[in-house]
Motif scaffolding. Structure first.
Motif, mmCIF file in Angstrom:
data_model
loop_
_atom_site.group_PDB
_atom_site.id
_atom_site.type_symbol
_atom_site.label_atom_id
_atom_site.label_comp_id
_atom_site.label_asym_id
_atom_site.label_seq_id
_atom_site.Cartn_x
_atom_site.Cartn_y
_atom_site.Cartn_z
ATOM 1 N N THR A 18 1.246 -8.815 1.032
ATOM 2 C CA THR A 18 1.306 -7.367 0.794
ATOM 3 C C THR A 18 2.516 -6.772 1.517
ATOM 4 O O THR A 18 3.273 -5.974 0.958
ATOM 5 C CB THR A 18 0.016 -6.679 1.305
ATOM 6 O OG1 THR A 18 -1.101 -7.229 0.610
ATOM 7 C CG2 THR A 18 0.072 -5.169 1.089
ATOM 8 N N VAL A 22 5.878 -4.844 0.152
ATOM 9 C CA VAL A 22 6.349 -3.525 0.608
ATOM 10 C C VAL A 22 7.830 -3.622 1.001
ATOM 11 O O VAL A 22 8.642 -2.771 0.638
ATOM 12 C CB VAL A 22 5.511 -3.013 1.808
ATOM 13 C CG1 VAL A 22 6.163 -1.794 2.450
ATOM 14 C CG2 VAL A 22 4.090 -2.676 1.359
ATOM 15 N N VAL A 45 7.527 -7.800 6.318
ATOM 16 C CA VAL A 45 8.231 -6.676 5.698
ATOM 17 C C VAL A 45 9.748 -6.857 5.815
ATOM 18 O O VAL A 45 10.496 -6.500 4.897
ATOM 19 C CB VAL A 45 7.749 -5.323 6.280
ATOM 20 C CG1 VAL A 45 8.264 -5.098 7.680
ATOM 21 C CG2 VAL A 45 8.138 -4.184 5.362
ATOM 22 N N ILE A 98 0.089 -1.014 7.422
ATOM 23 C CA ILE A 98 -0.558 -2.099 6.673
ATOM 24 C C ILE A 98 -1.480 -2.846 7.622
ATOM 25 O O ILE A 98 -1.020 -3.437 8.600
ATOM 26 C CB ILE A 98 0.492 -3.089 6.120
ATOM 27 C CG1 ILE A 98 1.556 -2.369 5.286
ATOM 28 C CG2 ILE A 98 -0.175 -4.195 5.307
ATOM 29 C CD1 ILE A 98 2.751 -3.239 4.902
ATOM 30 N N PRO A 135 1.662 -1.812 -2.830
ATOM 31 C CA PRO A 135 2.979 -1.651 -2.204
ATOM 32 C C PRO A 135 3.863 -0.654 -2.949
ATOM 33 O O PRO A 135 4.546 0.159 -2.322
ATOM 34 C CB PRO A 135 3.549 -3.076 -2.263
ATOM 35 C CG PRO A 135 2.352 -3.953 -2.120
ATOM 36 C CD PRO A 135 1.283 -3.250 -2.911
#
Lengths: 149, 149, 149, 149
Positions: A18, A22, A45, A98, A135
């Motif tokens: 996830t 993003v 990320v 998150i 996202p």
């Protein structure tokens, strides 16, 4: 814009994916990621953002900037422990949370305190934080909010 | 022990009285109050503690220690803005949260992150924070938890 | 007033005695000592101040306030490493430097930067720092300067 | 490597040109500049570095990163006042001091305290700081020292 991404330092594979997504979305839309520079959501990320050409800044709790994960482009050492959490959210125009635990909660509080828009993906249910589902939704929501300013 | 008391800087009369009562209870039982040094809950808890002989420490966001409320015995200026929130909870053995907004939320996150027991009176509903009903319950709960360590 | 006393964390017996004498003089004249809370000059000045009834505040680099020396009355943990040096001089109305190395030099710079009067006993020769010969001279000099404000 | 460049925030034209020359030399040799992000020496060194393709990081005392000078590529806001001085020197592998006053002195102290090599151009005469004559000498000296490690 600059987007602070906060979340757990040790996460499941699903949460990692996830956070990568993003990051990809942020990089693709030309945004810079600011994070705490370590593992889990912070690493994921940055990884995603680098894949799509985004810049990444990691603000670290310790004194050694080589502690940053491999996808941090600009590492800032603080040697200020958890006070670095304040800098992570201060240095973004908006925040995406998150997952995450108590450190993330402190960052959500600071982000809201600085008047930053905050969206949350599978994270603490906190008044003032807009829950989002995906996202793409996360990045779209903050673009809309910051654009509204 | 030292108890960090966190909460709104601007509160209703009722919340002010609750914080005064927490301060009185802490002072009576020989504890020292640590707080952010300004108004609202911070002022009220120092006032209560001083009435019953408790010591009070105020850790301020600005550079001028004369900004502390009248009931702070030892004022510490930081000139570090919201990073002082970290110091407020780091310097207590336990935390009592009373009411409060986003700044208080950040402090709850930091307190939990430091492994401090946190009890809450009319405040954010956060996992890991034990809700209590009265000032006496608040002080009793933290004495029990810290004693258990 | 509050007087920041800065200097080496590991000193000769002679320097230790000088710092004890500064502490005694400060306590005798009703001043509060602010220091970095650890050993050497920091310990000696707190010891001297306590002997004559002075209050002592120790602002520590680490997260554990029990690291303070035995003569610190109010210990403040920061977990901010050398950034705590800034707080040591910010929290006094004047600074006395005794001996010391690079950390002390950083504190002299910050003290001058904050506009605090600084006197020096056997320490770095820095423009803006008034060299004095004895502990009594040190305290007299800062009383005169702060009184002049 | 990363080189922290410290010095006065308001300087003469001659000092400005010296700092531009240091920046050009650093950029030409592939180094990244870290500075306090504001005017004077900080602006000049970033300007010089950008002219020769060097990266520039500005670590600011305030909360607004738009306060950075026009030649800062990555601005980091701290809202920590003078405590940001610590971060400026912590985030470089070596330090070049040019001119400067008490703030620069505090940074020289912190840099030495962190074990960073420090060279000085027309600045404070401090033990441990290697005086150099020209911008080229400054960069050559720190390359030699860091290379020696």
């Amino acid at each position: 814009m600059r987007v602070s991404v906060i979340g757990g330092g040790s996460v499941t594979d699903e949460t990692y994916e996830t956070a990568v997504a993003v990051g990809r979305e942020l990089g693709e839309r030309g945004h810079t990621v600011v994070c705490g520079g370590l593992g889990g959501v912070m690493e994921a990320v940055c990884k995603g953002a680098q894949e799509t050409g985004g810049h990444t800044i990691g603000i670290l709790p310790g004194s050694d900037r080589s502690a940053a994960n491999d996808y941090v482009e600009t590492a800032i050492a603080t040697d200020m422990g958890n006070a670095r959490n304040v800098l992570v959210v201060l240095n973004g125009d908006a925040t995406v949370a998150i997952d995450g635990s108590t450190g993330t909660l402190s960052e959500m509080g600071h982000a809201l305190d600085f008047g930053r828009p905050v969206v949350g993906l599978e994270t603490h249910d906190v008044p003032g934080v807009e829950p989002v589902e995906t996202p793409v939704d996360a990045v779209t929501a903050i673009e809309k909010t910051v654009g509204d300013d």
